[in-house]
Design a protein around this motif. Structure first.
Motif, PDB file in Angstrom:
ATOM      1  N   ALA A 106       0.828  -1.206   0.000  1.00 11.14           N
ATOM      2  CA  ALA A 106       0.000   0.000   0.000  1.00 11.14           C
ATOM      3  C   ALA A 106       0.863   1.257   0.000  1.00 11.14           C
ATOM      4  O   ALA A 106       0.392   2.343  -0.295  1.00 11.14           O
ATOM      5  N   PHE A 107       2.161   1.094   0.347  1.00  9.51           N
ATOM      6  CA  PHE A 107       3.036   2.265   0.401  1.00  9.51           C
ATOM      7  C   PHE A 107       3.789   2.472  -0.913  1.00  9.51           C
ATOM      8  O   PHE A 107       4.708   3.268  -0.970  1.00  9.51           O
ATOM      9  N   GLN A 127      20.672   9.857  -4.763  1.00 13.10           N
ATOM     10  CA  GLN A 127      21.127   8.707  -3.978  1.00 13.10           C
ATOM     11  C   GLN A 127      21.492   7.523  -4.875  1.00 13.10           C
ATOM     12  O   GLN A 127      22.251   6.652  -4.484  1.00 13.10           O
ATOM     13  N   ILE A 166      23.937   4.340  -3.272  1.00 13.63           N
ATOM     14  CA  ILE A 166      23.359   4.162  -1.934  1.00 13.63           C
ATOM     15  C   ILE A 166      22.054   3.385  -2.061  1.00 13.63           C
ATOM     16  O   ILE A 166      21.726   2.561  -1.222  1.00 13.63           O
ATOM     17  N   LEU A 182      28.679  12.557  -1.769  1.00 15.48           N
ATOM     18  CA  LEU A 182      27.289  12.964  -1.619  1.00 15.48           C
ATOM     19  C   LEU A 182      27.094  13.547  -0.223  1.00 15.48           C
ATOM     20  O   LEU A 182      27.294  12.872   0.776  1.00 15.48           O
ATOM     21  N   PHE A 196      24.319  14.820   2.153  1.00 16.44           N
ATOM     22  CA  PHE A 196      22.866  14.780   2.289  1.00 16.44           C
ATOM     23  C   PHE A 196      22.321  16.102   2.825  1.00 16.44           C
ATOM     24  O   PHE A 196      23.069  16.961   3.271  1.00 16.44           O
ATOM     25  N   GLN A 206      24.935  13.996  10.794  1.00 13.76           N
ATOM     26  CA  GLN A 206      25.726  12.765  10.752  1.00 13.76           C
ATOM     27  C   GLN A 206      27.040  12.901  11.512  1.00 13.76           C
ATOM     28  O   GLN A 206      27.820  11.963  11.587  1.00 13.76           O
ATOM     29  N   GLN A 250       3.958  -0.867  13.245  1.00 15.57           N
ATOM     30  CA  GLN A 250       3.637  -0.159  12.012  1.00 15.57           C
ATOM     31  C   GLN A 250       2.183  -0.398  11.618  1.00 15.57           C
ATOM     32  O   GLN A 250       1.645  -1.480  11.825  1.00 15.57           O
ATOM     33  N   TYR A 251       1.581   0.612  11.070  1.00 18.76           N
ATOM     34  CA  TYR A 251       0.188   0.503  10.672  1.00 18.76           C
ATOM     35  C   TYR A 251       0.121   0.301   9.165  1.00 18.76           C
ATOM     36  O   TYR A 251       0.845   0.941   8.412  1.00 18.76           O
ATOM     37  N   TYR A 252      -0.752  -0.646   8.727  1.00 20.47           N
ATOM     38  CA  TYR A 252      -0.908  -0.863   7.298  1.00 20.47           C
ATOM     39  C   TYR A 252      -2.300  -0.413   6.900  1.00 20.47           C
ATOM     40  O   TYR A 252      -3.296  -1.053   7.252  1.00 20.47           O
ATOM     41  N   PRO A 253      -2.406   0.705   6.182  1.00 19.02           N
ATOM     42  CA  PRO A 253      -3.733   1.220   5.863  1.00 19.02           C
ATOM     43  C   PRO A 253      -4.450   0.340   4.847  1.00 19.02           C
ATOM     44  O   PRO A 253      -3.877  -0.007   3.815  1.00 19.02           O
ATOM     45  N   LYS A 299       3.152 -10.916   3.509  1.00 19.77           N
ATOM     46  CA  LYS A 299       4.553 -10.520   3.506  1.00 19.77           C
ATOM     47  C   LYS A 299       4.906  -9.649   4.717  1.00 19.77           C
ATOM     48  O   LYS A 299       5.983  -9.765   5.281  1.00 19.77           O
ATOM     49  N   PHE A 300       3.957  -8.768   5.082  1.00 19.06           N
ATOM     50  CA  PHE A 300       4.218  -7.851   6.186  1.00 19.06           C
ATOM     51  C   PHE A 300       4.402  -8.569   7.511  1.00 19.06           C
ATOM     52  O   PHE A 300       5.202  -8.177   8.340  1.00 19.06           O
ATOM     53  N   ARG A 346       7.762 -10.222   7.516  1.00 13.32           N
ATOM     54  CA  ARG A 346       8.816  -9.246   7.694  1.00 13.32           C
ATOM     55  C   ARG A 346       9.014  -8.915   9.156  1.00 13.32           C
ATOM     56  O   ARG A 346      10.132  -8.744   9.625  1.00 13.32           O
ATOM     57  N   LYS A 349      18.571   7.307   7.074  1.00 15.64           N
ATOM     58  CA  LYS A 349      19.265   8.462   6.525  1.00 15.64           C
ATOM     59  C   LYS A 349      20.713   8.502   7.013  1.00 15.64           C
ATOM     60  O   LYS A 349      21.627   8.740   6.227  1.00 15.64           O
ATOM     61  N   LYS A 396      22.801   5.861   5.391  1.00 15.44           N
ATOM     62  CA  LYS A 396      23.150   6.257   4.025  1.00 15.44           C
ATOM     63  C   LYS A 396      24.244   7.308   4.014  1.00 15.44           C
ATOM     64  O   LYS A 396      25.177   7.243   3.218  1.00 15.44           O
ATOM     65  N   ALA A 397      24.111   8.286   4.920  1.00 15.90           N
ATOM     66  CA  ALA A 397      25.091   9.370   4.950  1.00 15.90           C
ATOM     67  C   ALA A 397      26.468   8.820   5.297  1.00 15.90           C
ATOM     68  O   ALA A 397      27.468   9.226   4.702  1.00 15.90           O
ATOM     69  N   ARG A 424      17.022  15.551  20.703  1.00 15.65           N
ATOM     70  CA  ARG A 424      16.592  16.838  20.158  1.00 15.65           C
ATOM     71  C   ARG A 424      15.094  16.814  19.886  1.00 15.65           C
ATOM     72  O   ARG A 424      14.368  17.723  20.239  1.00 15.65           O
TER      73      ARG A 424
END
Lengths: 281, 274
Positions: free
Chosen positions: A17-18, A51, A56, A87, A89, A95, B9-12, B64-65, B68, B177, B180-181, B214
């Protein structure tokens, strides 16, 4: 080094659904030494696109060629790809993690297993480029101001000596002084070191002032490409995409409407100043 | 990879299960977990699995959810299996080495515990997958309400849970994030021995903690700025109200419990059945 993007498509959470198509058959080419501005409305796929460039995230379909070679062909070379394509971000200061500024910037080159001398050289030159002076080297990155943190974080990417530097909204949330410092540093990098720069920005002023070529992203597609002058002449289309031309061009459009004989392809304050000087003389 | 964690997690989706009253769903999930410990036979677990499968089907959440969600606790399941396999005392010894011994009872026990754990996780993640965090905590607050008399801060607990659940996806995104950074700076999380791997987590954990603090501070400030002062005299935007479908679901749940208890009793009285 040239980057070629062929029919790149990326779908987040496929089959659920996402599910979201973030990139839809994007084909682009970026030549060595170019200064590219990547603009687009929030959610247009800019961040997803950049990305992909250093591996990445992997494409759902399509490929990214670096000097003609698919970056995902050999997984062991991904680290090398990430060194060559730096890169930074959005909000890169989040980070930062090391005890001192120096150590944090050294994180990248250390990961690349460079020799200590090389690391030192890279770190110092990166910090110099972003205008961080030596007395700050041994400070904790968390004591610094927002603009300084941002610059240290960007230095962390620069210290890997990338051939291409990608910056995702490097000036977001900074005060005007911090913004100017960062943009100046980026400009210097491009001019002095000749590295390719891809700048993602929401500021049409910055883009107009700095870049050679603009790529406009819209709903996962590369909707337009061209020099700032070409792109900003399509104001109506840009506005439909939730974007705009630089503020100063609206001033000139208004002047024209009121009967002044001014050109309407003025996109930077500098240009505007020159034109107005000429007219007033 | 980090998105594989589906706990909370919510699955709509539009399904009868999604529409059920949260209070009922919490109780039903609780009863389901209890029922897993009442069931004691292979046949029983097969029945429970089939019933759970039907409920999942009705809920329209892709299977699947659920799987997972299991991935993240795979280690616990494996650990349980190994402990039960080798350390269960039993008569029919198959293999022995020092304190370790493999018995028929051990195998039976290991399978049972694993099935129990898997069903438990799937059953409870079905609750969070079909109920929005807000509904969930509202329901919980309501259910905890009677305990206020003995000094349980029901509202505060519910509020803390709301905030915690609300921040799970945010912090996961944040972690993603940061990973990845740091990867962009050449960090390597996959190779090396245990020690190196543990060390490679520092560049993730430090920024993550800083950002969590924060965020907490900002949220506290924002709540205070809007005059939040807890429980007293607060009214709700969505008043919970039991519907016909909730009563129907209650009947089904009661029926389910009867079957489970019935099976257990039947096994006790007629052990030759299995």
């Amino acid at each position: 080094m040239s980057i070629q993007i062929n029919h790149l498509t990326h779908i987040y959470n496929p089959g659920t659904a996402f599910e979201k198509v973030a990139l839809d058959d994007v084909t682009l080419e970026i030549a060595k030494g170019e200064f590219i501005g990547l603009i687009g409305h929030t959610g247009s796929g800019k961040s997803t696109l950049i990305q992909h460039l250093n591996g990445i995230i992997s494409p759902t379909s399509g490929e990214i060629l670096l000097d003609g070679e698919n970056i995902h062909k050999d997984k062991t070379k991904l680290k090398e790809v990430r060194r060559r394509i730096g890169l930074a971000f959005q909000y890169p200061e989040y980070q930062l993690f090391e005890m001192t500024v120096y150590k944090d910037v050294a994180f990248g080159p250390t990961n690349l297993k460079l020799s200590p001398e090389e690391i030192h050289q890279n770190v110092v030159s990166a910090l110099e480029t972003v205008g961080i002076s030596e007395e700050i080297y041994e400070k904790s990155p968390f004591e610094l101001s927002g603009g300084q943190k941002r610059r240290v974080a960007i230095a962390g990417v620069l210290a890997m000596n990338p051939e291409v530097l990608i910056l995702d909204e490097p000036t977001a949330g900074l005060d005007p002084k911090g913004r100017d410092e960062i943009l100046q540093a980026i400009k210097d990098l491009h001019e002095k070191r000749g590295i390719t720069v891809i700048l993602v920005s929401h500021s049409m002023e910055d883009v107009a002032k700095l870049v050679d070529r603009i790529i406009v992203m819209h709903r996962g597609k590369a909707a337009m490409q061209g020099t700032p002058k070409e792109i900003f002449s399509h104001v109506q289309e840009l506005e439909k995409m939730g974007l705009a031309a630089p503020q100063v061009s609206y001033v000139f459009a208004a002047l024209k409407e009121r009967g002044f004989d001014v050109p309407t392809d003025i996109y930077t304050v500098e240009e505007a100043k020159n034109v107005l000087y000429q007219m007033l003389k | 990879m980090i998105r594989d964690i589906t706990i909370g997690q919510y699955y709509p989706a539009e399904s009868p299960i999604h529409r059920l009253d949260a209070r009922f769903k919490i109780i039903a999930a609780f009863l389901f977990i209890v029922s897993l410990f009442i069931v004691d036979t292979i046949i029983g677990y097969i029945c429970v699995s089939i019933l759970l499968g039907i409920v999942i089907r009705i809920s329209k959440v892709p299977f699947k959810f659920m799987v997972r969600g299991l991935k993240s606790i795979m280690i616990i399941i494996l650990f349980t299996a190994v402990i039960n396999l080798f350390l269960t005392q039993g008569e029919q010894v198959i293999w022995q080495f020092g304190v370790l011994h493999l018995t028929v009872e051990g195998i039976y026990m290991a399978v049972k515990m694993c099935v129990r754990l898997v069903l438990l996780i799937i059953g409870s993640s079905l609750l969070t997958l079909t109920t929005t965090p807000i509904q969930l905590t509202d329901g919980l607050e309501y259910l905890l309400h009677p305990l206020k008399k003995i000094g349980v801060p029901a509202h505060e607990i519910a509020m803390m849970m709301t905030i915690a659940l609300r921040f799970i996806p945010t912090l996961l995104d944040e972690t993603d994030k940061i990973i990845k950074a740091q990867q962009a700076r050449g960090a390597d999380f996959d190779t090396g021995n245990m020690m190196q791997k543990a060390k490679s987590m520092i560049p993730i954990l430090v920024p993550l903690f800083i950002s969590a603090f924060r965020r907490a501070e900002e949220l506290a400030m924002a709540m205070e700025a809007r005059c939040y002062h807890g429980d007293e005299n607060r009214t709700r935007m969505n008043v919970m109200c039991m519907q016909r479908r909730d009563y129907q679901a209650m009947v089904w749940t009661a029926l389910y419990l009867c079957i489970v208890v019935g099976l257990r009793v039947a096994v006790n009285f007629f052990p030759q059945m299995i």
